[in-house]
Design a protein around this motif. Sequence first.
Motif, PDB file in Angstrom:
ATOM      1  N   LYS A 175       0.980  -1.130  -0.025  1.00 44.79           N
ATOM      2  CA  LYS A 175       0.171   0.211  -0.009  1.00 44.79           C
ATOM      3  C   LYS A 175       0.333   1.378   0.010  1.00 44.79           C
ATOM      4  N   GLY A 219       2.348   4.301  -1.005  1.00 45.91           N
ATOM      5  CA  GLY A 219       2.578   5.167  -2.366  1.00 45.91           C
ATOM      6  C   GLY A 219       3.277   6.022  -2.953  1.00 45.91           C
ATOM      7  N   ALA A 221      -0.615  10.843  -2.280  1.00 43.83           N
ATOM      8  CA  ALA A 221      -1.315   9.496  -2.027  1.00 43.83           C
ATOM      9  C   ALA A 221      -2.338   8.939  -0.606  1.00 43.83           C
ATOM     10  N   LEU A 227      -3.503   6.006  -0.369  1.00 38.88           N
ATOM     11  CA  LEU A 227      -1.929   4.720  -0.207  1.00 38.88           C
ATOM     12  C   LEU A 227      -0.898   5.554   0.997  1.00 38.88           C
ATOM     13  N   LEU A 280       0.146  -3.026  -7.435  1.00 39.96           N
ATOM     14  CA  LEU A 280      -0.396  -2.103  -6.915  1.00 39.96           C
ATOM     15  C   LEU A 280      -1.401  -2.291  -5.874  1.00 39.96           C
ATOM     16  N   ASN A 328      -7.260  -0.661  -4.737  1.00 34.49           N
ATOM     17  CA  ASN A 328      -7.945   0.238  -2.967  1.00 34.49           C
ATOM     18  C   ASN A 328      -9.278   0.439  -3.653  1.00 34.49           C
TER      19      ASN A 328
END
Length: 340
Positions: free
Chosen positions: A137, A139, A248, A253, A291, A294
């Motif tokens: 998670k 970013g 982010a 993230l 990635l 989310n």
Amino acid sequence: MRIGNNPNKDKIVCEGGFLHQILIPVYIPNQDDYFSDSFKIFKKCLQSIFQTIDIEYTYISVVNNGSCVDVENYLLALKNENKIQELINTSNIGKLNAIYKGVVGHNFDFITIADADTMFLSGWQYETINIFNTFPKAGMVGIVPQFNMYANFCTNVIFDNFLNKRMRFFKVAEPKKMQKFYQSVGWNMKGDHYYLQNILGIQKDDVKACIGSSHFVATYRKEILNDVKKFVPAKMGCNSERLLDVAALNMDLWKLTTFKNYAYHMGNVYENWMDEVSFSKKSIKIQLNDLKKNDTSKLKFLVKNRIFKSIMRIKLINDSYFKYKGLPKTVLKKYGRTYY
């Protein structure tokens, strides 16, 4: 009149195997007064990059944001020697606008954005990629641990790990290096200052990371910079760099930083210690994990970054939680509680 077809028509752009871009915006309009040492410091910044990166994977972009002719000629020479892959010359359009010019037109997996007075230290690239691959998670990943970073648009990280025992307060790994950072920005901080004692972090297996990140040097997943603005009406300040700080968070993230220090902030005055730092390369194999997908719904954002943030601003709740996470009582009463 045009005769025939352009030979590049319908050809696919190839980034040449590069996976990681380093982007440095630089503004040195002269070599007097405030800027008297800036050119020398900028050269040290680039030297530290050249000597610490894996060149097979790394693409270096410099945006000359209205610097003097000496800087422009120096950068042109580096470009001709293939030490940097991209040189963009422009008038002084402002730091964020210069950064955006360097970001667009590429498709690298990672983008490191750093101020021109950053000294990168050996191992920084390896450790940065390791954080990304350990914490799916992540970013944004910085390389200079600082006090209270968790309060800088990281409420979602705390929410996601609220009862996770792997997130807690750790002893600062390298307090002298953290102290050096604060001294570089003009703070007269003593070695026993509570800023240098504890830091909120998270651990997975044998990898630790600090919660939060500073924007003066940080690496971003490409996805969170996709929605760059076309224009920012500020040369510096005016909360313009907030756009990088919240990038982010807006994708739900995490902002993290390496647990150890992997860069120095040099400022605008050259000092003898800068010549004493040695560099070495650590070969890496960049492998980008998928990635983390989310839920970026408005409701979830509201719960994490409005309601939960408001609850954590309540002193009794905040203090109780920090105590639960291992912050000593002697430090607790001094610790900051503001969440941005």
